[in-house]
Design an enzyme around this catalytic site. Structure first.
Site, mmCIF file in Angstrom:
data_model
loop_
_atom_site.group_PDB
_atom_site.id
_atom_site.type_symbol
_atom_site.label_atom_id
_atom_site.label_comp_id
_atom_site.label_asym_id
_atom_site.label_seq_id
_atom_site.Cartn_x
_atom_site.Cartn_y
_atom_site.Cartn_z
ATOM 1 N N SER A 216 1.063 -1.261 0.153
ATOM 2 C CA SER A 216 0.047 0.159 -0.331
ATOM 3 C C SER A 216 1.078 1.285 0.026
ATOM 4 C CB SER A 216 -0.951 0.060 1.313
ATOM 5 O OG SER A 216 -1.478 1.272 1.534
ATOM 6 N N GLY B 1 6.708 2.163 6.235
ATOM 7 C CA GLY B 1 6.486 1.143 6.995
ATOM 8 C C GLY B 1 5.512 1.539 8.140
ATOM 9 N N THR B 2 5.135 0.678 9.026
ATOM 10 C CA THR B 2 4.322 0.627 10.264
ATOM 11 C C THR B 2 4.609 1.809 11.134
ATOM 12 O OG1 THR B 2 3.816 -1.631 10.210
ATOM 13 C CG2 THR B 2 3.388 -0.382 12.153
ATOM 14 N N PRO C 36 1.852 -2.288 25.851
ATOM 15 C CA PRO C 36 2.163 -0.975 25.427
ATOM 16 C C PRO C 36 1.006 -0.160 24.543
ATOM 17 C CG PRO C 36 3.858 -2.380 24.570
ATOM 18 C CD PRO C 36 2.832 -3.397 25.531
ATOM 19 N N HIS D 191 23.444 20.360 34.569
ATOM 20 C CA HIS D 191 22.440 20.533 35.550
ATOM 21 C C HIS D 191 21.592 21.573 35.086
ATOM 22 C CE1 HIS D 191 20.713 20.738 39.525
ATOM 23 N NE2 HIS D 191 20.914 21.994 39.546
HETATM 24 C C1 LIG Z 1 0.361 1.640 17.578
HETATM 25 C C2 LIG Z 1 1.868 0.983 17.601
HETATM 26 C C3 LIG Z 1 2.731 1.824 18.141
HETATM 27 C C4 LIG Z 1 4.037 1.473 18.204
HETATM 28 N N1 LIG Z 1 5.044 2.271 18.922
HETATM 29 C C5 LIG Z 1 6.196 1.851 18.770
HETATM 30 C C6 LIG Z 1 7.411 2.726 19.442
HETATM 31 O O1 LIG Z 1 6.884 3.524 20.218
HETATM 32 N N2 LIG Z 1 8.587 2.237 19.226
HETATM 33 C C7 LIG Z 1 8.849 1.061 18.729
HETATM 34 O O2 LIG Z 1 10.032 0.767 18.525
HETATM 35 N N3 LIG Z 1 8.082 0.191 18.230
HETATM 36 C C8 LIG Z 1 6.698 0.738 18.169
HETATM 37 N N4 LIG Z 1 5.653 -0.096 17.491
HETATM 38 C C9 LIG Z 1 6.261 -1.498 16.938
HETATM 39 C C10 LIG Z 1 6.872 -0.921 15.676
HETATM 40 O O3 LIG Z 1 6.123 -0.102 15.050
HETATM 41 C C11 LIG Z 1 7.111 -2.189 14.774
HETATM 42 O O4 LIG Z 1 7.891 -3.099 15.697
HETATM 43 C C12 LIG Z 1 7.986 -2.085 13.633
HETATM 44 O O5 LIG Z 1 7.311 -0.959 12.907
HETATM 45 C C13 LIG Z 1 7.914 -3.079 12.635
HETATM 46 O O6 LIG Z 1 8.770 -2.928 11.695
HETATM 47 P P1 LIG Z 1 8.937 -3.939 10.530
HETATM 48 O O7 LIG Z 1 10.527 -3.612 10.117
HETATM 49 O O8 LIG Z 1 8.998 -5.386 11.142
HETATM 50 O O9 LIG Z 1 7.892 -3.901 9.462
HETATM 51 P P2 LIG Z 1 6.850 -2.727 9.184
HETATM 52 O O10 LIG Z 1 7.178 -1.576 9.532
HETATM 53 O O11 LIG Z 1 5.725 -3.500 9.956
HETATM 54 O O12 LIG Z 1 6.562 -2.894 7.648
HETATM 55 C C14 LIG Z 1 6.146 -4.049 6.915
HETATM 56 C C15 LIG Z 1 5.528 -3.533 5.599
HETATM 57 O O13 LIG Z 1 5.021 -4.625 4.830
HETATM 58 C C16 LIG Z 1 3.925 -4.419 4.095
HETATM 59 N N5 LIG Z 1 3.530 -5.677 3.679
HETATM 60 C C17 LIG Z 1 3.213 -6.659 4.691
HETATM 61 N N6 LIG Z 1 2.721 -7.870 3.892
HETATM 62 C C18 LIG Z 1 2.980 -7.531 2.641
HETATM 63 C C19 LIG Z 1 2.948 -8.285 1.289
HETATM 64 N N7 LIG Z 1 2.506 -9.443 1.217
HETATM 65 N N8 LIG Z 1 3.460 -7.706 0.270
HETATM 66 C C20 LIG Z 1 3.897 -6.488 0.128
HETATM 67 N N9 LIG Z 1 4.074 -5.609 1.318
HETATM 68 C C21 LIG Z 1 3.590 -6.301 2.414
HETATM 69 C C22 LIG Z 1 3.224 -3.552 5.085
HETATM 70 O O14 LIG Z 1 2.186 -2.754 4.478
HETATM 71 C C23 LIG Z 1 4.247 -2.799 5.875
HETATM 72 O O15 LIG Z 1 4.464 -1.433 5.119
HETATM 73 C C24 LIG Z 1 4.301 0.437 17.625
HETATM 74 C C25 LIG Z 1 3.461 -0.534 16.670
HETATM 75 C C26 LIG Z 1 2.118 0.070 16.730
HETATM 76 C C27 LIG Z 1 1.077 -0.672 16.014
HETATM 77 N N1 LIG Z 2 6.619 2.164 23.128
HETATM 78 C C1 LIG Z 2 6.783 0.910 22.331
HETATM 79 O O1 LIG Z 2 7.715 0.501 22.003
HETATM 80 C C2 LIG Z 2 5.712 0.225 21.888
HETATM 81 C C3 LIG Z 2 4.312 0.995 21.718
HETATM 82 C C4 LIG Z 2 3.344 0.262 21.379
HETATM 83 C C5 LIG Z 2 3.540 -0.853 20.498
HETATM 84 N N2 LIG Z 2 4.676 -1.727 20.438
HETATM 85 C C6 LIG Z 2 4.873 -3.096 19.966
HETATM 86 O O2 LIG Z 2 3.955 -3.665 19.714
HETATM 87 C C7 LIG Z 2 3.493 -4.918 20.219
HETATM 88 C C8 LIG Z 2 2.140 -5.048 20.547
HETATM 89 O O3 LIG Z 2 1.562 -4.184 21.420
HETATM 90 P P1 LIG Z 2 0.361 -4.717 22.293
HETATM 91 O O4 LIG Z 2 0.207 -3.978 23.512
HETATM 92 O O5 LIG Z 2 -0.708 -4.999 21.276
HETATM 93 O O6 LIG Z 2 0.383 -6.245 22.533
HETATM 94 P P2 LIG Z 2 1.260 -6.912 24.066
HETATM 95 O O7 LIG Z 2 1.156 -8.398 23.766
HETATM 96 O O8 LIG Z 2 2.445 -6.227 24.415
HETATM 97 O O9 LIG Z 2 0.127 -6.701 25.094
HETATM 98 C C9 LIG Z 2 -1.009 -7.273 25.087
HETATM 99 C C10 LIG Z 2 -1.884 -7.152 26.431
HETATM 100 O O10 LIG Z 2 -3.251 -7.750 26.229
HETATM 101 C C11 LIG Z 2 -3.475 -8.598 27.079
HETATM 102 N N3 LIG Z 2 -4.540 -9.702 26.612
HETATM 103 C C12 LIG Z 2 -4.285 -10.792 25.624
HETATM 104 N N4 LIG Z 2 -5.240 -11.280 25.315
HETATM 105 C C13 LIG Z 2 -6.424 -10.839 26.098
HETATM 106 C C14 LIG Z 2 -7.759 -10.845 25.913
HETATM 107 N N5 LIG Z 2 -8.325 -11.695 25.307
HETATM 108 N N6 LIG Z 2 -8.536 -9.932 26.766
HETATM 109 C C15 LIG Z 2 -7.807 -9.023 27.357
HETATM 110 N N7 LIG Z 2 -6.555 -8.853 27.407
HETATM 111 C C16 LIG Z 2 -5.789 -9.697 26.776
HETATM 112 C C17 LIG Z 2 -2.030 -9.417 27.538
HETATM 113 O O11 LIG Z 2 -2.297 -9.554 28.839
HETATM 114 C C18 LIG Z 2 -1.149 -8.116 27.259
HETATM 115 O O12 LIG Z 2 -1.139 -7.510 28.738
HETATM 116 C C19 LIG Z 2 4.165 -4.830 21.571
HETATM 117 O O13 LIG Z 2 4.655 -6.272 21.942
HETATM 118 C C20 LIG Z 2 5.375 -3.838 21.313
HETATM 119 O O14 LIG Z 2 6.680 -4.640 21.026
HETATM 120 C C21 LIG Z 2 5.792 -1.075 21.246
#
Ligand SMILES: Cc1cc2nc3c(=O)[nH]c(=O)nc-3n(C[C@H](O)[C@H](O)[C@H](O)COP(=O)(O)OP(=O)(O)OC[C@H]3O[C@@H](n4cnc5c(N)ncnc54)[C@H](O)[C@@H]3O)c2cc1C
Ligand SMILES: NC(=O)c1ccc[n+]([C@@H]2O[C@H](COP(=O)([O-])OP(=O)(O)OC[C@H]3O[C@@H](n4cnc5c(N)ncnc54)[C@H](O)[C@@H]3O)[C@@H](O)[C@H]2O)c1
Length: 464
Positions: A39, A45-46, A188, A452
């Site tokens: 897309s 990326g994500t 998270p 500081h």
């Molecule tokens: C709401 C949220 C908040 C987050 N906050 C943080 C944070 O604060 N700090 C942090 O470090 N991590 C955070 N994460 C986690 C972090 O975003 C992911 O761990 C990271 O982006 C994963 O990167 P990646 O390199 O695996 O691939 P991604 O960045 O996920 O990229 C994968 C790409 O592949 C594409 N794709 C999938 N399937 C196909 C296919 N079949 N063909 C072509 N393209 C495809 C997708 O569209 C996507 O663009 C957060 C995640 C979420 C959901």
């Molecule tokens: N600041 C950051 O670095 C950041 C921010 C957001 C996301 N992330 C990444 O994204 C990943 C996914 O995040 P997430 O918070 O979705 O997943 P997570 O796996 O970290 O947490 C999921 C939570 O949902 C609970 N849970 C699971 N099944 C349930 C159910 N059926 N009913 C109620 N509670 C349930 C679990 O006990 C757990 O506390 C994280 O592991 C993290 O690596 C990172």
């Protein structure tokens, strides 16, 4: 495209952190590189489009709004409405991410990467079919990097497909300011959105299935975090088993083992799973783990030679910076001496609640077991941030709450683990990580000279 246009040196599936970094690096080095992304909305990326960057932008604005509200109540400045503040934050987020999305595409183009729109699917070990974009084509490459990320887990709960049950992407675009939000999941994602919406004036309830709130953290820290989230107005139900959702025009009823809850919307945040659906891994003979991740060795190579998996899809910790490090491991394996691997990586984490909660290394129980197992002593140094007089920065910022906790192997003068729940902890934890990675003694971190007022003074206070 002619036939030879379909043959590449490097093929990257997904515009993730590792993949795009390798793609641009190898194109600049003269390789023929193609990057397939399903897309255009996801160029970059994500992290950039729906993950870290938009959520931290919204969290920053929520924090500012909440502070302005507190100031207004104290007679300083004036407070805007919650709905206007959320809508303004969404606009700022949109402006920022559309810019970053475009910059990522331009950087790839400028580096000489062929970016192809469409869904990638293996048809053989080194052959990938691309569909769903403007052209259907099949491409091949010597080296293939799978970097397709992860997707939200959707448990089989009755009514989960209702229009008011949102995932972490949809909730960022919630069409109106919700008065009541139910968050299912206390990880998270759940806690960051709970914080953000509470600061925008929404009444938030977190239903977490786990009996132990923040189970990965030491109890003293977890209890403090819980108390602070509750102070923000968030209700936390631990051990909550959600059995159904019933949506109508007015809202949604969440049924759980403790009763029923009315909300305007539900955020489902119960984890993310590797994005392998439709990738055709069977056709390539690529093995997966029991949990559905692509199986890799310490060089991130799959069981098929020349095919690597990076980022969330390989089942490692789901962080952007881990995906970034994965690019270094693969680069070392394919174009270097293979000395950089995933073994022994020390990986910190920060959950961006208020104040941020950061952690690296072991928790207290595991650190004690580790030290005592070697006949050593564990020193647990823990202090409330408010009780550290030589570190006034949190008080200056009006955010004096929090805890600093260091777990030190006394005989080795080594940090085994650290949890920092305080202003700037997302920066401080990186310094601790450097110390742990480079075997810098705890006392060296404690005896350095820091500016500081700065948050680094926490090291002078606890490690000297
Ligand atoms: C709401 C949220 C908040 C987050 N906050 C943080 C944070 O604060 N700090 C942090 O470090 N991590 C955070 N994460 C986690 C972090 O975003 C992911 O761990 C990271 O982006 C994963 O990167 P990646 O390199 O695996 O691939 P991604 O960045 O996920 O990229 C994968 C790409 O592949 C594409 N794709 C999938 N399937 C196909 C296919 N079949 N063909 C072509 N393209 C495809 C997708 O569209 C996507 O663009 C957060 C995640 C979420 C959901
Ligand atoms: N600041 C950051 O670095 C950041 C921010 C957001 C996301 N992330 C990444 O994204 C990943 C996914 O995040 P997430 O918070 O979705 O997943 P997570 O796996 O970290 O947490 C999921 C939570 O949902 C609970 N849970 C699971 N099944 C349930 C159910 N059926 N009913 C109620 N509670 C349930 C679990 O006990 C757990 O506390 C994280 O592991 C993290 O690596 C990172």
């Amino acid at each position: 495209m002619s036939d030879s246009d379909h043959e590449f040196d490097v093929l990257v599936l997904g515009f993730g952190k590792a993949g795009k970094t390798i793609a641009m690096g190898r194109a600049k080095a003269g390789d023929r590189v193609a990057l397939i992304e399903k897309s255009p909305d996801m160029y970059g990326g994500t992290c950039i489009n729906v993950g870290c960057v938009p959520t931290k932008t919204l969290l920053t604005d929520a924090h500012l709004h909440s502070s302005a509200r507190t100031a207004a109540a104290a007679g300083v400045g004036s407070e805007g409405g919650d709905a206007d503040a959320l809508s303004a934050a969404q606009d700022r987020r949109d402006t920022l991410i559309s810019k970053l999305n475009a910059v990522n595409k331009k950087l790839a183009d400028d580096a000489g990467v062929t970016v192809i729109d469409g869904d990638a699917e293996f048809t053989g070990p080194k052959t990938v079919r691309i569909t769903g974009g403007p052209d259907e084509l099949t491409v091949t490459a010597r080296t293939i990097i799978v970097n397709t990320g992860s997707v939200p887990v959707r448990p089989p709960i009755a009514g989960i497909d209702g229009p008011r049950i949102l995932d972490s992407t949809q909730v960022q675009h919630v069409p109106e300011h919700p008065a009541r939000l139910a968050v299912v999941g206390g990880g998270p994602i759940g806690l960051e959105f709970a914080t953000m919406f509470a600061q925008f004036g929404t009444s938030v309830t977190v239903l977490d299935g786990s009996e132990r709130f923040l189970g990965r953290f030491d109890r003293d820290v977890a209890e403090q975090v819980r108390a602070d989230l509750e102070k923000l107005g968030i209700t936390i139900l631990s051990g909550a088993k959600v059995s159904g959702f019933s949506s109508d025009d007015g809202g949604v009823t969440v049924s759980h083992d403790g009763g029923e809850l009315q909300a305007d919307y539900v955020l489902l945040a119960v984890g993310r799973r590797p994005a392998t659906d439709g990738l055709g891994l069977e056709a390539a003979g690529i093995a997966t783990t029991e949990r559905g991740a692509i199986e890799v060795d310490e060089h991130l190579q799959t069981n098929v030679e020349g095919v690597y998996a990076a980022g969330d899809v390989n089942g490692g910790p789901q962080f952007t910076y881990v995906s970034y490090d994965d690019h270094r491991v693969i680069t070392s394996a394919v174009w270097g001496d293979g000395s950089r691997t995933t073994s022994g990586r020390i990986i910190p984490n920060t959950t961006f609640i208020s104040p941020p909660l950061s952690q690296v290394g072991l928790g207290e129980d595991a650190a004690r077991e580790d030290a005592e197992g070697r006949g050593h002593t564990l020193d647990v140094r823990v202090k409330n941030i408010a009780d550290i007089p030589i570190m006034p920065r949190p008080k200056i910022l009006g955010e004096p709450e929090g805890i600093a906790k260091f777990l030190i192997d006394v005989e080795d003068d080594r940090i085994l683990g650290c949890t920092l729940y305080c202003v700037d902890s997302q920066e401080l934890i990186n310094l601790v990580t450097v110390a742990m990675t480079q075997s810098i003694p705890a006392s060296a971190l404690g005896s350095a000279i820091y500016t500081h007022p700065s948050s680094s003074e926490v090291f002078n206070a606890l490690l000297a």
